[in-house]
Scaffold this motif. Structure first.
Motif, PDB file in Angstrom:
ATOM      1  N   ALA A 195       0.830  -1.207   0.000  1.00 20.51           N
ATOM      2  CA  ALA A 195       0.000   0.000   0.000  1.00 20.51           C
ATOM      3  C   ALA A 195       0.866   1.258   0.000  1.00 20.51           C
ATOM      4  O   ALA A 195       0.590   2.233  -0.709  1.00 20.51           O
ATOM      5  N   VAL A 196       1.938   1.237   0.799  1.00 20.51           N
ATOM      6  CA  VAL A 196       2.855   2.377   0.831  1.00 20.51           C
ATOM      7  C   VAL A 196       3.507   2.562  -0.538  1.00 20.51           C
ATOM      8  O   VAL A 196       3.673   3.698  -1.016  1.00 20.51           O
ATOM      9  N   SER A 197       3.855   1.455  -1.196  1.00 18.32           N
ATOM     10  CA  SER A 197       4.484   1.535  -2.517  1.00 18.32           C
ATOM     11  C   SER A 197       3.538   2.150  -3.539  1.00 18.32           C
ATOM     12  O   SER A 197       3.960   2.931  -4.403  1.00 18.32           O
ATOM     13  N   ILE A 198       2.247   1.802  -3.453  1.00 17.36           N
ATOM     14  CA  ILE A 198       1.260   2.383  -4.370  1.00 17.36           C
ATOM     15  C   ILE A 198       1.178   3.894  -4.146  1.00 17.36           C
ATOM     16  O   ILE A 198       1.179   4.686  -5.101  1.00 17.36           O
ATOM     17  N   ALA A 199       1.122   4.287  -2.887  1.00 16.16           N
ATOM     18  CA  ALA A 199       1.061   5.725  -2.580  1.00 16.16           C
ATOM     19  C   ALA A 199       2.319   6.442  -3.068  1.00 16.16           C
ATOM     20  O   ALA A 199       2.250   7.556  -3.611  1.00 16.16           O
ATOM     21  N   ASP A 200       3.466   5.791  -2.891  1.00 12.69           N
ATOM     22  CA  ASP A 200       4.724   6.384  -3.349  1.00 12.69           C
ATOM     23  C   ASP A 200       4.736   6.549  -4.866  1.00 12.69           C
ATOM     24  O   ASP A 200       5.212   7.562  -5.393  1.00 12.69           O
ATOM     25  N   ALA A 201       4.230   5.528  -5.588  1.00 16.25           N
ATOM     26  CA  ALA A 201       4.208   5.591  -7.048  1.00 16.25           C
ATOM     27  C   ALA A 201       3.337   6.739  -7.535  1.00 16.25           C
ATOM     28  O   ALA A 201       3.709   7.482  -8.451  1.00 16.25           O
ATOM     29  N   ILE A 202       2.181   6.903  -6.906  1.00 15.24           N
ATOM     30  CA  ILE A 202       1.287   8.008  -7.294  1.00 15.24           C
ATOM     31  C   ILE A 202       1.936   9.351  -6.985  1.00 15.24           C
ATOM     32  O   ILE A 202       1.892  10.289  -7.793  1.00 15.24           O
ATOM     33  N   LYS A 203       2.582   9.436  -5.826  1.00 18.78           N
ATOM     34  CA  LYS A 203       3.251  10.684  -5.459  1.00 18.78           C
ATOM     35  C   LYS A 203       4.350  11.019  -6.461  1.00 18.78           C
ATOM     36  O   LYS A 203       4.557  12.197  -6.802  1.00 18.78           O
ATOM     37  N   SER A 204       5.049  10.000  -6.957  1.00 17.31           N
ATOM     38  CA  SER A 204       6.099  10.231  -7.941  1.00 17.31           C
ATOM     39  C   SER A 204       5.542  10.789  -9.243  1.00 17.31           C
ATOM     40  O   SER A 204       6.218  11.554  -9.939  1.00 17.31           O
ATOM     41  N   LEU A 205       4.309  10.412  -9.583  1.00 14.47           N
ATOM     42  CA  LEU A 205       3.694  10.869 -10.836  1.00 14.47           C
ATOM     43  C   LEU A 205       3.133  12.285 -10.735  1.00 14.47           C
ATOM     44  O   LEU A 205       2.967  12.965 -11.748  1.00 14.47           O
ATOM     45  N   VAL A 206       2.811  12.739  -9.538  1.00 12.87           N
ATOM     46  CA  VAL A 206       2.226  14.077  -9.377  1.00 12.87           C
ATOM     47  C   VAL A 206       3.226  15.064  -8.776  1.00 12.87           C
ATOM     48  O   VAL A 206       2.869  16.185  -8.443  1.00 12.87           O
TER      49      VAL A 206
END
Length: 299
Positions: A195-206
């Motif tokens: 779940a943390v990795s998913i949040a990190d990936a989205i943060k990297s895109l925005v």
């Protein structure tokens, strides 16, 4: 067994007490049941249960003390090794910054801009550092930590850590199996980490990627500049302008070691793709995976 429990209650042992639990554990042994029944008075039986409980507590305390001493010795060994050979362990934020350990700043990740902007570590003698590292390939033990293009404080990792054998073997295998180690340690799924990795990936895109930096995420390989097989999802180095989209980083180096491991992870993904061909409309499924590369503990 029931007779011994009844005798324990006659001694004044409460049914839901620690003493009753100790007595029940003792009564699992037939010889101890016979010994307990042979004790003549309720007072002596109660004394025997209490003495046994005190002995167990003392043994537990001794075991904890021995484990603490062993842990301290292991810690000192790591510190000594780090000072002698200039290596360090990249660890989670649960560790403090100390010789031999390289921990992230609180609430930040290694590949985010905030890492460079965070407060410096409090440990004496340490300084702020910027780390860039990519992961290529599948989410399995064939994933490829890219130390060739990794940087520490802007310097190539291979200039900072000159032991290539350690990088190719111990470092690479530790990263590849880290997820499985966590599953085995905690005895449950690493869903929270996912779940943390998913949040990190989205943060990297925005979040606009800092100049010279990149982040790793699983994306379609179609049109990639590296020569990786088309039409699979593969972790590759990416950059974003912060608009929710990404582009693949092209200023990466490739050597035989890195390319060989990328191709191994690619082969695994292509084999997995064949396993579900009947679901993707690509013909009959045929599963011929070269080996089991699931993380230990996964089902």
């Amino acid at each position: 067994m029931d007779e011994c429990v009844a005798l324990a209650k006659e001694c004044g042992v409460a049914e839901a007490s620690v003493e009753m639990w100790v007595a029940s554990e003792l009564f699992m042994d037939g010889n101890k049941r016979a010994f307990f029944r042979a004790i003549k008075t309720p007072e002596a039986r109660l004394h025997w249960i209490a003495a046994t409980m005190d002995q167990w507590v003392e043994e537990d305390e001794e075991e904890e003390e021995e484990e603490a001493t062993a842990a301290k010795r292991r810690k000192n060994l790591i510190f000594s090794a780090a000072e002698l050979i200039g290596k360090f362990y990249v660890v989670d934020s649960g560790f403090s910054n100390q010789p031999g350990y390289l921990a992230p700043y609180k609430d930040t990740k290694y590949h985010f801009q905030e890492y460079n902007q965070g407060p410096p570590p409090r440990a004496e003698g340490l300084h702020r550092r910027s780390i860039i590292v990519s992961i290529w390939g599948n989410h399995s033990t064939t994933q490829v930590p890219d130390f060739l293009n990794a940087k520490i404080d802007g310097r190539p990792v291979k200039e900072v850590i000159k032991d290539t054998k350690w990088l190719e073997e111990e470092f690479t295998m530790t990263v590849q199996k880290r997820g499985g180690v966590l599953i085995q340690k905690w005895g449950r799924s690493s869903a929270a980490s996912t779940a943390v990795s998913i949040a990190d990936a989205i943060k990297s895109l925005v979040t606009p990627t800092p100049e010279g930096d990149w982040f790793s995420t699983g994306v379609y390989t179609t049109g990639n500049p590296y020569g990786i097989a088309e039409d699979i999802v593969f972790s590759m180095p990416c950059r974003s302008k912060g608009d929710g989209d990404y582009e693949l980083a092209t200023d990466v180096s490739m050597d035989d070691f890195l390319w060989e491991r990328i191709k191994k992870s690619e082969a695994e993904l292509l084999a997995e793709k064949k396993c579900v061909a009947h679901l993707t409309g690509e013909g009959n499924a045929f599963c011929d995976l070269p080996e089991d590369t699931r993380l230990p503990g996964e089902v």
